[in-house]
Motif scaffolding. Structure first.
Motif, PDB file in Angstrom:
ATOM      1  N   ARG A   1       0.832  -1.204   0.000  1.00 31.19           N
ATOM      2  CA  ARG A   1       0.000   0.000   0.000  1.00 31.19           C
ATOM      3  C   ARG A   1       0.868   1.257   0.000  1.00 31.19           C
ATOM      4  N   ARG A   2       1.939   1.248   0.794  1.00 26.91           N
ATOM      5  CA  ARG A   2       2.838   2.400   0.826  1.00 26.91           C
ATOM      6  C   ARG A   2       3.458   2.643  -0.542  1.00 26.91           C
ATOM      7  N   LEU A   3       3.790   1.595  -1.237  1.00 26.56           N
ATOM      8  CA  LEU A   3       4.384   1.740  -2.570  1.00 26.56           C
ATOM      9  C   LEU A   3       3.376   2.333  -3.554  1.00 26.56           C
ATOM     10  N   VAL A   4       2.127   1.912  -3.467  1.00 29.89           N
ATOM     11  CA  VAL A   4       1.101   2.464  -4.348  1.00 29.89           C
ATOM     12  C   VAL A   4       0.920   3.951  -4.086  1.00 29.89           C
ATOM     13  N   ILE A   5       0.834   4.326  -2.821  1.00 30.48           N
ATOM     14  CA  ILE A   5       0.663   5.744  -2.479  1.00 30.48           C
ATOM     15  C   ILE A   5       1.863   6.556  -2.962  1.00 30.48           C
ATOM     16  N   ALA A   6       3.060   6.017  -2.786  1.00 29.02           N
ATOM     17  CA  ALA A   6       4.269   6.702  -3.258  1.00 29.02           C
ATOM     18  C   ALA A   6       4.270   6.821  -4.775  1.00 29.02           C
ATOM     19  N   ALA A   7       3.826   5.774  -5.469  1.00 24.33           N
ATOM     20  CA  ALA A   7       3.785   5.799  -6.928  1.00 24.33           C
ATOM     21  C   ALA A   7       2.780   6.833  -7.431  1.00 24.33           C
ATOM     22  N   VAL A   8       1.626   6.916  -6.780  1.00 26.47           N
ATOM     23  CA  VAL A   8       0.631   7.926  -7.152  1.00 26.47           C
ATOM     24  C   VAL A   8       1.238   9.318  -7.076  1.00 26.47           C
ATOM     25  N   GLU A   9       1.894   9.613  -5.978  1.00 34.11           N
ATOM     26  CA  GLU A   9       2.487  10.940  -5.800  1.00 34.11           C
ATOM     27  C   GLU A   9       3.580  11.213  -6.837  1.00 34.11           C
ATOM     28  N   ALA A  10       4.411  10.203  -7.089  1.00 33.90           N
ATOM     29  CA  ALA A  10       5.510  10.385  -8.047  1.00 33.90           C
ATOM     30  C   ALA A  10       4.988  10.539  -9.471  1.00 33.90           C
ATOM     31  N   PHE A  11       4.037   9.685  -9.855  1.00 33.16           N
ATOM     32  CA  PHE A  11       3.498   9.753 -11.216  1.00 33.16           C
ATOM     33  C   PHE A  11       2.782  11.086 -11.443  1.00 33.16           C
ATOM     34  N   ALA A  12       2.045  11.544 -10.433  1.00 27.91           N
ATOM     35  CA  ALA A  12       1.306  12.805 -10.578  1.00 27.91           C
ATOM     36  C   ALA A  12       2.252  13.992 -10.679  1.00 27.91           C
ATOM     37  N   GLU A  13       3.355  13.920  -9.936  1.00 27.95           N
ATOM     38  CA  GLU A  13       4.299  15.029  -9.912  1.00 27.95           C
ATOM     39  C   GLU A  13       5.228  15.035 -11.121  1.00 27.95           C
ATOM     40  N   ARG A  14       5.737  13.865 -11.515  1.00 26.03           N
ATOM     41  CA  ARG A  14       6.779  13.807 -12.546  1.00 26.03           C
ATOM     42  C   ARG A  14       6.322  13.179 -13.850  1.00 26.03           C
ATOM     43  N   GLY A  15       5.172  12.486 -13.819  1.00 25.77           N
ATOM     44  CA  GLY A  15       4.740  11.727 -14.982  1.00 25.77           C
ATOM     45  C   GLY A  15       5.283  10.310 -14.909  1.00 25.77           C
ATOM     46  N   TYR A  16       4.568   9.372 -15.509  1.00 21.78           N
ATOM     47  CA  TYR A  16       4.955   7.971 -15.424  1.00 21.78           C
ATOM     48  C   TYR A  16       6.352   7.732 -15.995  1.00 21.78           C
ATOM     49  N   HIS A  17       6.617   8.231 -17.187  1.00 23.80           N
ATOM     50  CA  HIS A  17       7.867   7.906 -17.878  1.00 23.80           C
ATOM     51  C   HIS A  17       9.095   8.537 -17.212  1.00 23.80           C
ATOM     52  N   ALA A  18       8.908   9.657 -16.534  1.00 22.55           N
ATOM     53  CA  ALA A  18      10.040  10.320 -15.876  1.00 22.55           C
ATOM     54  C   ALA A  18      10.291   9.790 -14.467  1.00 22.55           C
TER      55      ALA A  18
ATOM     56  N   ARG B   1      13.310   3.614  -8.363  1.00 25.05           N
ATOM     57  CA  ARG B   1      14.085   4.141  -7.232  1.00 25.05           C
ATOM     58  C   ARG B   1      13.356   5.333  -6.610  1.00 25.05           C
ATOM     59  N   ASP B   2      12.779   6.196  -7.458  1.00 25.91           N
ATOM     60  CA  ASP B   2      12.007   7.335  -6.954  1.00 25.91           C
ATOM     61  C   ASP B   2      10.860   6.853  -6.060  1.00 25.91           C
ATOM     62  N   ILE B   3      10.144   5.849  -6.558  1.00 28.94           N
ATOM     63  CA  ILE B   3       8.972   5.338  -5.835  1.00 28.94           C
ATOM     64  C   ILE B   3       9.393   4.701  -4.510  1.00 28.94           C
ATOM     65  N   ALA B   4      10.400   3.856  -4.567  1.00 33.41           N
ATOM     66  CA  ALA B   4      10.868   3.191  -3.349  1.00 33.41           C
ATOM     67  C   ALA B   4      11.344   4.205  -2.316  1.00 33.41           C
ATOM     68  N   GLY B   5      12.041   5.231  -2.776  1.00 34.18           N
ATOM     69  CA  GLY B   5      12.535   6.247  -1.863  1.00 34.18           C
ATOM     70  C   GLY B   5      11.408   6.984  -1.160  1.00 34.18           C
ATOM     71  N   ARG B   6      10.357   7.324  -1.897  1.00 34.38           N
ATOM     72  CA  ARG B   6       9.203   7.999  -1.296  1.00 34.38           C
ATOM     73  C   ARG B   6       8.504   7.108  -0.275  1.00 34.38           C
ATOM     74  N   ALA B   7       8.546   5.806  -0.514  1.00 32.32           N
ATOM     75  CA  ALA B   7       7.904   4.859   0.405  1.00 32.32           C
ATOM     76  C   ALA B   7       8.809   4.490   1.576  1.00 32.32           C
ATOM     77  N   GLY B   8      10.041   5.011   1.584  1.00 27.48           N
ATOM     78  CA  GLY B   8      10.974   4.694   2.652  1.00 27.48           C
ATOM     79  C   GLY B   8      11.494   3.267   2.569  1.00 27.48           C
ATOM     80  N   MET B   9      11.633   2.779   1.329  1.00 28.92           N
ATOM     81  CA  MET B   9      12.061   1.401   1.116  1.00 28.92           C
ATOM     82  C   MET B   9      13.212   1.376   0.118  1.00 28.92           C
ATOM     83  N   SER B  10      13.881   0.249   0.041  1.00 32.18           N
ATOM     84  CA  SER B  10      14.950   0.087  -0.941  1.00 32.18           C
ATOM     85  C   SER B  10      14.338  -0.312  -2.285  1.00 32.18           C
ATOM     86  N   PRO B  11      15.013  -0.010  -3.400  1.00 32.45           N
ATOM     87  CA  PRO B  11      14.497  -0.430  -4.711  1.00 32.45           C
ATOM     88  C   PRO B  11      14.265  -1.933  -4.790  1.00 32.45           C
ATOM     89  N   ALA B  12      15.135  -2.713  -4.141  1.00 33.89           N
ATOM     90  CA  ALA B  12      14.965  -4.170  -4.176  1.00 33.89           C
ATOM     91  C   ALA B  12      13.676  -4.595  -3.488  1.00 33.89           C
TER      92      ALA B  12
END
Length: 210
Positions: A23-40, A44-55
């Motif tokens: 759930r945290r990853l989804v919320i982080a992805a929503v914020e990142a996609f809305a702010e930067r766009g999906y392709h940009a 790593r951006d998403i994981a960082g916003r969720a406080g997690m490692s990319p792995a």
């Protein structure tokens, strides 16, 4: 709507996703996609916003596209449910159309960050996921179109092109997610009421004389 309320609304939309990390990853992805766009946006951006490692992200989602799909399908199902509930509700066609538009617009204002991703990043989905989400969009159109048809048959609406009017009306509602400002003077309830009135004007609502 203040920042705290806005965050609460976004979190509520994903309450059915478990475990908490997913759930945290989804919320982080929503914020990142809305702010930067999906392709940009990177994983790593998403994981960082969720406080997690990319792995850690790949434990729950195989690809960035799978995250977008999760967001898109949940968002579309939620908004479709609102439209169908209103379309199948009590009252005449005018009451049901106003209720459908009011709830659909309010959702896109309250969840405007999610709405921007759900509605404007559709083209980034893979073919199979795209087809599934487009079918949900068709069901949304069908729900509104059925109410407009009812109004025409009842002599309450004057609509020469029901399909075209349905698309135009839904497009206006969806666009609220693009421009809504939670710090502005307009509230989700106020915008919902305004658009419900505009919808009835668009269909030429004319109450039958009794």
């Amino acid at each position: 709507m203040d920042v705290e309320a806005e965050q609460s609304e976004r979190t509520e939309a994903w309450s059915g996703i478990t475990p908490d990390a997913a759930r945290r990853l989804v919320i982080a992805a929503v914020e990142a996609f809305a702010e930067r766009g999906y392709h940009a946006t990177t994983t790593r951006d998403i994981a960082g916003r969720a406080g997690m490692s990319p792995a850690a992200l790949y434990i729950h989602y195989k690809t960035k596209e799978e995250l977008l799909y999760q967001i898109s399908v949940v968002g579309h199902r939620l908004s479709l449910g609102l439209l169908q509930d209103a379309a199948n509700g009590d009252g005449g066609p005018a009451d049901r159309l106003a209720a459908a538009v009011r709830s659909f617009v309010r959702w896109h204002a309250e969840h405007h960050t999610t709405g921007r991703v759900v509605q404007y990043e559709l083209g980034a989905l893979g073919p199979e996921h795209y087809t599934e989400v487009v079918e949900l969009r068709r069901e949304s159109e069908a729900a509104v179109r059925s109410v407009i048809h009812d109004g025409v048959r009842a002599g309450e609406f004057d609509v020469p092109d029901v399909s075209g009017t349905t698309v135009a009306l839904l497009s206006l509602c969806i666009d609220v997610a693009r421009w809504f400002n939670p710090g502005g003077r307009r509230t989700p309830d106020g915008i919902g009421a305004l658009y419900a009135d505009l919808a009835l004007r668009m269909v030429g609502y004319a109450p039958r004389q009794r």
